[in-house]
Design a protein around this motif. Sequence first.
Motif, mmCIF file in Angstrom:
data_model
loop_
_atom_site.group_PDB
_atom_site.id
_atom_site.type_symbol
_atom_site.label_atom_id
_atom_site.label_comp_id
_atom_site.label_asym_id
_atom_site.label_seq_id
_atom_site.Cartn_x
_atom_site.Cartn_y
_atom_site.Cartn_z
ATOM 1 N N ALA A 25 7.235 -2.969 -3.351
ATOM 2 C CA ALA A 25 7.045 -4.122 -2.470
ATOM 3 C C ALA A 25 9.105 -5.367 -2.062
ATOM 4 O O ALA A 25 9.522 -5.325 -2.759
ATOM 5 C CB ALA A 25 6.202 -5.211 -2.656
ATOM 6 N N ARG A 27 8.844 -9.258 -0.643
ATOM 7 C CA ARG A 27 8.898 -10.644 -0.447
ATOM 8 C C ARG A 27 9.640 -11.851 0.097
ATOM 9 O O ARG A 27 10.517 -11.755 -0.591
ATOM 10 C CB ARG A 27 7.598 -11.484 -2.046
ATOM 11 C CG ARG A 27 6.859 -13.026 -1.642
ATOM 12 C CD ARG A 27 6.448 -13.006 -3.074
ATOM 13 N NE ARG A 27 7.487 -13.388 -3.900
ATOM 14 C CZ ARG A 27 7.567 -13.499 -4.869
ATOM 15 N NH1 ARG A 27 6.184 -13.687 -5.753
ATOM 16 N NH2 ARG A 27 8.433 -14.041 -5.893
ATOM 17 N N PHE A 49 4.234 -4.534 1.430
ATOM 18 C CA PHE A 49 4.746 -3.508 0.231
ATOM 19 C C PHE A 49 4.683 -1.443 0.292
ATOM 20 O O PHE A 49 4.435 -2.060 2.021
ATOM 21 C CB PHE A 49 2.888 -3.134 -0.263
ATOM 22 C CG PHE A 49 2.395 -4.124 -1.120
ATOM 23 C CD1 PHE A 49 3.026 -4.421 -2.630
ATOM 24 C CD2 PHE A 49 1.937 -5.732 -0.910
ATOM 25 C CE1 PHE A 49 2.325 -5.131 -3.364
ATOM 26 C CE2 PHE A 49 1.559 -6.419 -1.226
ATOM 27 C CZ PHE A 49 1.849 -6.724 -3.058
ATOM 28 N N ASP A 63 -0.595 -5.268 -5.996
ATOM 29 C CA ASP A 63 -1.365 -5.648 -4.710
ATOM 30 C C ASP A 63 -2.842 -5.675 -4.831
ATOM 31 O O ASP A 63 -3.604 -4.908 -5.206
ATOM 32 C CB ASP A 63 -0.905 -4.076 -3.732
ATOM 33 C CG ASP A 63 -1.821 -4.756 -2.609
ATOM 34 O OD1 ASP A 63 -2.186 -5.424 -1.471
ATOM 35 O OD2 ASP A 63 -1.620 -3.285 -2.017
ATOM 36 N N THR A 64 -3.130 -7.340 -5.125
ATOM 37 C CA THR A 64 -4.398 -7.874 -5.123
ATOM 38 C C THR A 64 -5.471 -8.008 -3.865
ATOM 39 O O THR A 64 -5.271 -8.514 -3.192
ATOM 40 C CB THR A 64 -4.416 -9.181 -6.279
ATOM 41 O OG1 THR A 64 -3.449 -8.474 -7.019
ATOM 42 C CG2 THR A 64 -6.006 -9.266 -6.550
ATOM 43 N N ARG A 117 -4.222 -10.350 5.188
ATOM 44 C CA ARG A 117 -3.928 -9.076 4.817
ATOM 45 C C ARG A 117 -4.468 -8.950 4.808
ATOM 46 O O ARG A 117 -5.506 -7.928 6.311
ATOM 47 C CB ARG A 117 -4.855 -9.232 3.445
ATOM 48 C CG ARG A 117 -4.782 -7.702 2.943
ATOM 49 C CD ARG A 117 -5.602 -7.632 1.335
ATOM 50 N NE ARG A 117 -5.700 -5.694 0.741
ATOM 51 C CZ ARG A 117 -4.785 -5.437 0.205
ATOM 52 N NH1 ARG A 117 -3.857 -6.329 -0.240
ATOM 53 N NH2 ARG A 117 -4.684 -4.337 0.328
ATOM 54 N N GLU A 119 -4.283 -4.026 6.761
ATOM 55 C CA GLU A 119 -4.676 -3.063 5.489
ATOM 56 C C GLU A 119 -3.357 -1.483 5.550
ATOM 57 O O GLU A 119 -3.332 -1.902 6.887
ATOM 58 C CB GLU A 119 -6.098 -2.574 5.635
ATOM 59 C CG GLU A 119 -7.253 -3.757 5.266
ATOM 60 C CD GLU A 119 -6.968 -3.994 3.152
ATOM 61 O OE1 GLU A 119 -6.544 -3.345 2.365
ATOM 62 O OE2 GLU A 119 -7.469 -4.803 2.804
ATOM 63 N N GLY A 131 2.242 0.976 2.974
ATOM 64 C CA GLY A 131 1.288 -0.161 2.410
ATOM 65 C C GLY A 131 0.824 -1.204 3.191
ATOM 66 O O GLY A 131 0.902 -1.275 3.995
ATOM 67 N N SER A 134 0.626 -8.813 2.969
ATOM 68 C CA SER A 134 0.219 -10.216 3.163
ATOM 69 C C SER A 134 1.111 -11.031 3.326
ATOM 70 O O SER A 134 2.094 -10.859 2.968
ATOM 71 C CB SER A 134 0.232 -9.820 1.170
ATOM 72 O OG SER A 134 -0.836 -11.483 0.595
#
Length: 258
Positions: A25, A27, A49, A63-64, A117, A119, A131, A134
Motif C-alpha cells: 500500500a 499512505r 492498497f 487493511d482493516t 472506505r 471497497e 485494492g 481508505s
Amino acid sequence: MGALIYPPPGGPGILGVVQTTFANAIRQEISLATQARTPGENKITIVLFKAAGGDGSAGELADTPLVELDLMSEARAAWPQANMKLSPYYVQNDYGPFGYAAGRSPAGDTCVYAWQRIEPTTRPSGAFKRGAISVRLQLCDKARSEESLLGVMYQLRINADVFDPWRAPAQIGRIFVPIKPQGVEGFATVTPVSQPKAVPRRQPAASKPVETPVLPPGTPIVPAPGTSTGTTGPIVPAPPATQTAPAVLVPPPPAGAN
C-alpha cells in the motif's frame, strides 16, 4: 510527489504531503491550511492498497474494515477538545457512503472528522481488480460551519483509478450519487447551531429631577432676560410727570420812581 487526493478548489490549501510506502500500500498524509484555534491538524489521510487484503505482516499495511475500527476514538484523538459526536445521518459522496463526527471546541471552532472506505472493485470473474482505498478527513475552522466543512468531503477528488462512475445506478450505497444530511428544515447538523448573541439595548439614563431652590419668604423673583414669568405682578404707577412751576408776574416799577 503528487497528492493521491485533492481538496476542492478554493481550499483548504495543501501545505505538504508525506508519503509512506508499504509492501502492499501507499499512505499519504496531506497537511491542509488552517485558521483554527483548537489544538490539532487539518489534514487528509489516504491509504491506497495495491491489492486486496494485507494483514500487517512482512512490511504490509493491515487493511482493516471500518466495522472493526473504533472510529470515534480516532475522531476524539484528532480533536480532543471538540466534544466530538457521531452523526446519525446516512450520507455519501461521489465515491459512496461515508461517516463522520462533528463537534465544537471551547475556542469556538467547528470541527469535523470523516471516514470512508472505498471497497475494491471486482472483475467479471470475481477476482479483485484493485485494492481498497481508505480516507480520513479532519478539519477544524473558526469561521466555517459544519455544513461547509462537511462540503469538503463531498468535493474530494482522488488522483487514482478508482471506479467507473458512469456505471453507477442512482441509489443508496452506490457511487457517484451524493446524499447529504438534509431534513425538512434544511441541512441537519450534529452540533447545535450557534445563535448570534442578542445585544442588550441600552436604556437611556434616567434624568435627575431639577431641584428648585427654596427661597426665603419675601425674596423678589427676577426673571431671566427675554423670558416671561407668565405671572402678573403688582402694578406700580409711573412717577408723575415733571410739573412746570407757574410763571411769577413781576409788576413794572412805578413811573417817576427815579
